[in-house]
Design an enzyme around this catalytic site. Structure first.
Site, PDB file in Angstrom:
ATOM      1  N   GLU A 153      -7.370  -6.002  -1.463  1.00 40.83           N
ATOM      2  CA  GLU A 153      -8.476  -5.808  -0.511  1.00 40.83           C
ATOM      3  C   GLU A 153      -9.832  -5.878  -1.189  1.00 40.83           C
ATOM      4  O   GLU A 153     -10.692  -5.027  -0.986  1.00 40.83           O
ATOM      5  CB  GLU A 153      -8.301  -4.452   0.200  1.00 40.83           C
ATOM      6  CG  GLU A 153      -8.838  -4.461   1.610  1.00 40.83           C
ATOM      7  CD  GLU A 153      -8.376  -3.262   2.428  1.00 40.83           C
ATOM      8  OE1 GLU A 153      -7.169  -3.024   2.521  1.00 40.83           O
ATOM      9  OE2 GLU A 153      -9.249  -2.556   2.945  1.00 40.83           O
ATOM     10  N   HIS A 213      -9.232   5.459  13.143  1.00 32.82           N
ATOM     11  CA  HIS A 213      -9.095   6.552  12.175  1.00 32.82           C
ATOM     12  C   HIS A 213     -10.003   7.731  12.549  1.00 32.82           C
ATOM     13  O   HIS A 213      -9.630   8.895  12.370  1.00 32.82           O
ATOM     14  CB  HIS A 213      -9.441   6.067  10.762  1.00 32.82           C
ATOM     15  CG  HIS A 213      -8.341   5.246  10.127  1.00 32.82           C
ATOM     16  ND1 HIS A 213      -8.589   4.226   9.236  1.00 32.82           N
ATOM     17  CD2 HIS A 213      -7.003   5.299  10.257  1.00 32.82           C
ATOM     18  CE1 HIS A 213      -7.438   3.678   8.864  1.00 32.82           C
ATOM     19  NE2 HIS A 213      -6.461   4.321   9.462  1.00 32.82           N
ATOM     20  N   ASN A 222      -7.558  -4.221   9.242  1.00 37.99           N
ATOM     21  CA  ASN A 222      -8.110  -2.950   9.712  1.00 37.99           C
ATOM     22  C   ASN A 222      -8.837  -3.079  11.044  1.00 37.99           C
ATOM     23  O   ASN A 222      -9.599  -2.174  11.420  1.00 37.99           O
ATOM     24  CB  ASN A 222      -9.085  -2.412   8.666  1.00 37.99           C
ATOM     25  CG  ASN A 222      -8.408  -1.420   7.777  1.00 37.99           C
ATOM     26  OD1 ASN A 222      -7.882  -0.427   8.254  1.00 37.99           O
ATOM     27  ND2 ASN A 222      -8.387  -1.705   6.498  1.00 37.99           N
ATOM     28  N   LYS A 261       0.869  -1.190   0.000  1.00 36.29           N
ATOM     29  CA  LYS A 261       0.000   0.000   0.000  1.00 36.29           C
ATOM     30  C   LYS A 261       0.896   1.229   0.000  1.00 36.29           C
ATOM     31  O   LYS A 261       1.739   1.380   0.896  1.00 36.29           O
ATOM     32  CB  LYS A 261      -0.905   0.014   1.235  1.00 36.29           C
ATOM     33  CG  LYS A 261      -2.146  -0.833   1.070  1.00 36.29           C
ATOM     34  CD  LYS A 261      -3.148  -0.576   2.184  1.00 36.29           C
ATOM     35  CE  LYS A 261      -4.364  -1.474   2.009  1.00 36.29           C
ATOM     36  NZ  LYS A 261      -5.288  -1.401   3.162  1.00 36.29           N
ATOM     37  N   LYS A 282       0.969 -10.989   7.963  1.00 35.10           N
ATOM     38  CA  LYS A 282       0.564 -10.016   6.946  1.00 35.10           C
ATOM     39  C   LYS A 282       0.771 -10.598   5.549  1.00 35.10           C
ATOM     40  O   LYS A 282      -0.068 -10.437   4.664  1.00 35.10           O
ATOM     41  CB  LYS A 282       1.313  -8.689   7.119  1.00 35.10           C
ATOM     42  CG  LYS A 282       0.860  -7.670   6.073  1.00 35.10           C
ATOM     43  CD  LYS A 282       0.867  -6.260   6.524  1.00 35.10           C
ATOM     44  CE  LYS A 282       0.184  -5.396   5.464  1.00 35.10           C
ATOM     45  NZ  LYS A 282       0.313  -3.986   5.690  1.00 35.10           N
ATOM     46  N   GLU A 342       0.017  -2.644  16.684  1.00 36.76           N
ATOM     47  CA  GLU A 342      -0.207  -3.374  15.424  1.00 36.76           C
ATOM     48  C   GLU A 342       0.252  -4.829  15.563  1.00 36.76           C
ATOM     49  O   GLU A 342      -0.312  -5.721  14.944  1.00 36.76           O
ATOM     50  CB  GLU A 342       0.518  -2.686  14.256  1.00 36.76           C
ATOM     51  CG  GLU A 342       0.012  -1.275  13.925  1.00 36.76           C
ATOM     52  CD  GLU A 342      -1.280  -1.248  13.084  1.00 36.76           C
ATOM     53  OE1 GLU A 342      -1.845  -2.313  12.799  1.00 36.76           O
ATOM     54  OE2 GLU A 342      -1.711  -0.131  12.722  1.00 36.76           O
ATOM     55  N   ARG A 377      -8.006  -8.984   3.378  1.00 34.48           N
ATOM     56  CA  ARG A 377      -7.025  -7.964   3.770  1.00 34.48           C
ATOM     57  C   ARG A 377      -7.660  -6.940   4.715  1.00 34.48           C
ATOM     58  O   ARG A 377      -6.984  -6.372   5.573  1.00 34.48           O
ATOM     59  CB  ARG A 377      -6.446  -7.275   2.517  1.00 34.48           C
ATOM     60  CG  ARG A 377      -5.315  -6.341   2.875  1.00 34.48           C
ATOM     61  CD  ARG A 377      -4.481  -5.895   1.710  1.00 34.48           C
ATOM     62  NE  ARG A 377      -3.402  -5.059   2.216  1.00 34.48           N
ATOM     63  CZ  ARG A 377      -2.310  -4.748   1.563  1.00 34.48           C
ATOM     64  NH1 ARG A 377      -2.122  -5.202   0.335  1.00 34.48           N
ATOM     65  NH2 ARG A 377      -1.389  -3.987   2.104  1.00 34.48           N
ATOM     66  N   HIS A 412      -9.418  -0.139  13.280  1.00 36.10           N
ATOM     67  CA  HIS A 412      -9.057   1.063  12.526  1.00 36.10           C
ATOM     68  C   HIS A 412     -10.249   1.965  12.206  1.00 36.10           C
ATOM     69  O   HIS A 412     -10.069   3.160  12.014  1.00 36.10           O
ATOM     70  CB  HIS A 412      -8.328   0.687  11.232  1.00 36.10           C
ATOM     71  CG  HIS A 412      -6.901   0.239  11.454  1.00 36.10           C
ATOM     72  ND1 HIS A 412      -6.572  -0.830  12.262  1.00 36.10           N
ATOM     73  CD2 HIS A 412      -5.720   0.709  10.984  1.00 36.10           C
ATOM     74  CE1 HIS A 412      -5.258  -1.000  12.265  1.00 36.10           C
ATOM     75  NE2 HIS A 412      -4.713  -0.076  11.504  1.00 36.10           N
TER      76      HIS A 412
HETATM   77  N1  GLY Z   1      -2.255  -1.539   6.925  1.00 37.52           N
HETATM   78  C1  GLY Z   1      -3.262  -2.347   6.399  1.00 37.52           C
HETATM   79  C2  GLY Z   1      -2.911  -2.989   5.118  1.00 37.52           C
HETATM   80  O1  GLY Z   1      -1.773  -2.947   4.705  1.00 37.52           O
HETATM   81  O2  GLY Z   1      -3.762  -3.537   4.467  1.00 37.52           O
END
Ligand code: GLY
Length: 363
Positions: free
Chosen positions: A237, A253, A246, A143, A227, A185, A242, A249
């Site tokens: 995503e 956020h 989140n 990302k 991950k 995280e 994926r 989040h």
């Molecule tokens: N930080 C979340 C992702 O990389 O999908």
């Protein structure tokens, strides 16, 4: 000892190397032949590691055409900085084989990755993350992007690096608050995907926070491996896999936005508070066992993380900010929820009443 995790996506496979002292021999660890490159970093990181990285690359035959140093902080994730960076790099007559090296935290990685994605319609790039948060999350999975006035990370591209080189020694110069924020995280991976890892974290959190190299390497490697598994299944995503990354989040956020991204709340701290809220929501919907949210809050507290926002905010204001969440579909909010610790899913259909009840309890 070096741990290697492979990220295998439709756009290509690449290694994530995790170990101590990797920067000194950076060129030796790279899975690509020496050639021409540019280095992007920020003012703070440059002071600590710029010379080491340049010397290591040059010793392995790399020719670094320019070093671009941006201001530290979220403000650099802007079109203005991308424009300046791209122009500076293009003045060096780069070609499609020129490698962009991103040395720094999440801001540098996201920004440099985005510049690499658009320069000459794509040049190779290598992530060299120096913060815990970037090492366990943002440097892995492709990302890249910048912020827009409407919100964080709203402009960008999925663009995978050629390698991620994680030197856990860089954490020695990281302020304690940043280590704790990055830890949120790490805890997230246990919560959404791996109860055995969560149990291990309960035992090892203090070792990890005090900088024990073996504990850090293990925690970073397991986080990257989780991950990598998730990104391999759902690189862009599109399948609600994926999106599990989140967890916490949507709330987090919204809190960051309420704090106007200032120093009151680091991203990882907002995620910690958000994970407790998401666990409370799961519990209030009878999805996960009673007591799960309190167990999570206890652990995060023991890691020195906040479990409530450090400022007052009304439930309605939170709801307004949450509407910007990228997981929303047709204006309907969707949440990452827990069946139990180690097992998460994306759910919709959460009533406004349930949400308000949880916000009243947690704010
Ligand atoms: N930080 C979340 C992702 O990389 O999908």
């Amino acid at each position: 000892m070096i741990e290697t995790v492979t990220v295998d996506t439709a756009s290509g496979a690449y290694p994530v190397l995790i170990g101590s002292g990797l920067l000194e021999n950076l060129g030796v660890h790279l899975p690509i032949e020496a050639g021409r490159g540019v280095l992007i970093t920020d003012e703070n990181v440059a002071q600590h590691y710029r010379d080491t990285v340049l010397a290591a690359l040059e010793a392995s035959g790399w020719k670094i055409l320019c070093v671009c140093t941006v201001a530290a902080g979220e403000g650099s994730k802007s079109f203005a900085t991308v424009e300046k960076l791209c122009n500076e790099i293009l003045e060096n007559a780069i070609d499609r084989g020129t490698v962009v090296f991103a040395l720094g935290g999440g801001v540098v990685g996201d920004l440099a990755g985005f510049a690499a994605a658009i320069l000459l319609r794509g040049v190779p790039f290598v992530q060299i993350p120096t913060t815990l948060l970037a090492q366990v999350d943002s440097s892995v999975g492709g990302k890249t992007g910048i912020n827009a006035p409407s919100g964080k990370n709203l402009i960008g591209a999925f663009y995978q690096p050629k390698a991620v080189i994680i030197d856990t020694d860089t954490l020695k110069t990281l302020p304690e608050r940043e280590i704790r924020a990055g830890y949120a995280e790490i805890a997230k991976y246990g919560l959404i995907y791996d109860v055995a890892f969560w149990d291990w974290l309960q035992e090892n959190v203090q070792k990890l926070l005090s900088g024990d190299s073996a504990a850090l390497r293990r925690a970073v490697a397991r986080s990257c491996a989780i991950k990598a598994e998730i990104v391999a299944k759902d690189e862009k995503e599109t399948d609600d896999i994926r999106a599990l990354l989140n967890f916490g989040h949507t709330f987090g956020h919204a809190l960051e936005r309420a704090a106007e991204y200032d120093d009151r709340l680091r991203h990882g701290e907002a995620v910690a508070v958000g994970m407790v809220m998401a666990a409370n929501l799961s519990e209030s919907l009878a999805l996960c066992p009673q007591g799960t949210a309190e167990d999570i809050a206890d652990h995060l507290r023991s890691a020195g993380l906040p479990v409530k926002p450090p400022f007052s905010i009304a439930p309605q204001e939170m709801m307004d900010y949450m509407r910007y969440d990228k997981k929303s579909r047709a204006g309907v909010l969707r949440f990452v929820l827990l069946w139990e610790i180690g097992r998460a899913f994306v759910g919709d259909g959460v009533s406004e009443d349930s949400l308000t009840g949880v916000l009243r309890k947690c704010l």
